[in-house]
Design an enzyme around this catalytic site. Structure first.
Site, short mmCIF file in Angstrom:
data_model
loop_
_atom_site.label_atom_id
_atom_site.label_comp_id
_atom_site.label_asym_id
_atom_site.label_seq_id
_atom_site.Cartn_x
_atom_site.Cartn_y
_atom_site.Cartn_z
CE LYS A 109 -1.23 -6.44 -8.36
NZ LYS A 109 -1.52 -5.64 -7.14
CB SER A 111 -3.39 -8.08 -4.70
OG SER A 111 -3.00 -6.77 -5.06
CB SER A 144 -1.64 -4.80 -2.93
OG SER A 144 -2.75 -5.57 -2.61
N1 GLN Z 1 -5.45 -6.84 0.88
C1 GLN Z 1 -6.17 -5.68 0.49
C2 GLN Z 1 -7.43 -6.04 -0.23
O1 GLN Z 1 -7.67 -7.20 -0.43
C3 GLN Z 1 -5.29 -4.79 -0.31
C4 GLN Z 1 -5.39 -4.97 -1.77
C5 GLN Z 1 -4.56 -4.00 -2.54
O2 GLN Z 1 -3.84 -3.19 -1.98
N2 GLN Z 1 -4.70 -4.07 -3.85
O3 GLN Z 1 -8.20 -5.19 -0.58
#
Ligand code: GLN
Length: 473
Positions: free
Chosen positions: A76, A151, A175
């Site tokens: 990532k 994400s 995420s």
């Molecule tokens: N969807 C969550 C957020 O927007 C999780 C993001 C993550 O785990 N990096 O914060």
């Protein structure tokens, strides 16, 4: 003598072909090229991975290869890799080159993994759809009109489209698990403190964990054996090296005894849950029960407070973590006249809307006069859910919910409503608030619905083993 761990390694997806590393890398590169339209890779390390494959083939000939020889991994874009660009999918880190590698990356390379490229994600890992990337959204390989989740959308999509054996993501509020579910693959968030965060670009430090995504749970297990354990660069990484293996009192493919699985009933009656998710999940529960395990149900009244608590605490931490991006030390710099304007303009132009929204929200909840109304209360919710989760897991082996209440939706449809977007995380944030390990496995192969198991703190090997077993039934 071969140990159980060696035997498990042999069952990994990357050992199943007789191809040389070079042939494997070439075939992945070809597929990556064919699937370019999905916008999964931000950069492919083509020459470098071919060269490395040749070297590793040589090592295999000499019988001196590491445990990940032949394993092709993509990372990532918020995980540092020395000498390579890392941008967290943000304009503010435009062209930033990592000066060192994340501990995770170093440990993988030492075991002869091949890093094939850098993956799209939401900017600074903030999002649930991958639409917050400055490079545009990634498309879901199962249906390119849909979001892949986020994400770590690029990570899940790369595995789903068979562009690597394993991808690395980061999980702050879901995420790794939510995109894994949306793309029909397995994603694992380790216990907080099991894997070093050194070299992971921080979003919310007390929540962030690096986690693997793959179609093969044995490969996830091997990844964890290699990367887990203490690191002098991350004092929150408290589990000793080897702890992961030791706690796996059984082989990963153990014949499971009756397990007590606790289902949070109010996730199934939740106002956002779709009929498809609910129906398939209920069938899945029946299968587990038919296999002899005990399914119990409980209502968790705290459930509705978890998303608010997560967004208060994570944005507070983000507002502080992202203060370092001033246009002076690294990345994008606007050419304004005074130093104050350089900082102001660089941040205004460099950050995307969602990141700015979170910096503002985080600064607000930390501000004098509001701190005790928001931040302190959210910390209390965090403590309560931690206690409740520990108590529930003292009496049961695992907590089980669907990973996401919804099916993947069309790109663009939810982008305008941040609150609705935040509610995507309703089932995943518990594990980040408490630090417990959690895994999402596809309920049905090739289908974008995941089942999420949450396990005991520090017992990562156990939850991986159980998921592996369940996947087979
Ligand atoms: N969807 C969550 C957020 O927007 C999780 C993001 C993550 O785990 N990096 O914060």
């Amino acid at each position: 003598m071969q140990t159980n761990q060696d035997l498990n390694a042999k069952k990994c997806i990357f050992h199943s072909t007789k191809k040389s590393c070079l042939e494997t890398v070439k075939s992945f590169l070809q597929k990556i090229h064919h699937k370019k339209d999905l916008n999964i890779f931000l950069e492919v390390f083509e020459k470098e991975s071919l060269l490395r494959a040749q070297k590793i083939d040589q090592k295999i000939k000499n019988k001196s290869e590491g445990r990940l020889a032949g394993c092709v991994i993509a990372i990532k874009d918020n995980i540092c890799y020395q000498g390579h660009t890392t941008t967290a999918a943000s304009k503010i880190l435009d062209n930033f080159e990592s000066l060192y590698s994340a501990t995770v990356v170093e440990r993988l390379i030492k075991e002869d993994a091949i890093i094939i490229g850098r993956l799209n994600c939401d900017e600074f890992a903030m999002g649930s759809t991958n639409e917050n990337s400055v490079y545009g959204p990634t498309k879901n390989p199962l249906n390119p009109l849909n979001v892949p989740g986020g994400s770590s959308g690029g990570s899940a999509a790369s595995v789903s489209a068979d562009l690597c054996h394993l991808a690395i993501g980061s999980d702050t509020g879901g995420s790794v698990r939510q995109p894994a579910a949306f793309c029909g693959v397995t994603g694992f968030k380790p216990t907080y403190g099991m894997v070093s965060r050194h070299g992971l670009i921080a979003y919310a430090s007390s929540f962030d964990q690096i986690g693997p995504l793959s179609k093969c749970i044995n490969t996830i297990d091997l990844f964890m054996q290699i990367v887990s354990g203490s690191d002098a660069f991350d004092t929150t990484c408290i589990f000793k090296q080897g702890y992961f293996q030791k706690k796996s009192s059984h082989n990963i493919n153990f014949k499971v005894q009756k397990q007590s699985v606790l289902v949070i009933e109010n996730t199934l009656n939740h106002k956002f849950i779709s009929k498809e998710v609910r129906d398939l999940f209920l069938k899945f529960l029946k299968k587990i029960e038919d296999d002899g395990h005990i399914i119990k149900y409980i209502n968790l009244p705290l459930l509705d407070y978890l998303v608010p608590a997560y967004y208060i605490l994570s944005t507070a931490e983000a507002s502080s973590n992202l203060a370092r991006y001033d246009g002076i030390k690294y990345g994008f710099r606007s050419n304004s006249q005074s130093w104050e304007n350089v900082i102001k303009d660089s941040r205004s132009k460099g950050f995307g809307n969602e990141v700015k929204r979170r910096i503002l929200l985080g600064s607000f909840v930390l501000s004098e006069g509001y701190y005790s109304n928001y931040y302190t209360k959210a910390q209390r919710v965090r403590r309560l859910i931690k206690e409740e989760t520990t108590n529930l897991l003292n009496e049961n082996n695992f907590i089980l919910t669907p990973t996401s209440p919804m099916l993947p939706f069309k790109i663009g449809v939810k982008k305008k409503d941040p609150t609705e977007m935040y509610l995507q995380d309703v089932f995943t944030v518990q594990a980040n608030l408490t630090g417990n390990p959690s895994i999402s496995i596809p309920i049905k192969p090739g289908f974008p619905i995941g089942a999420q198991f949450l396990g005991k703190f520090g017992r990562d090997a156990e939850i991986i083993s159980f998921a592996n077993y369940i996947k087979k039934i």
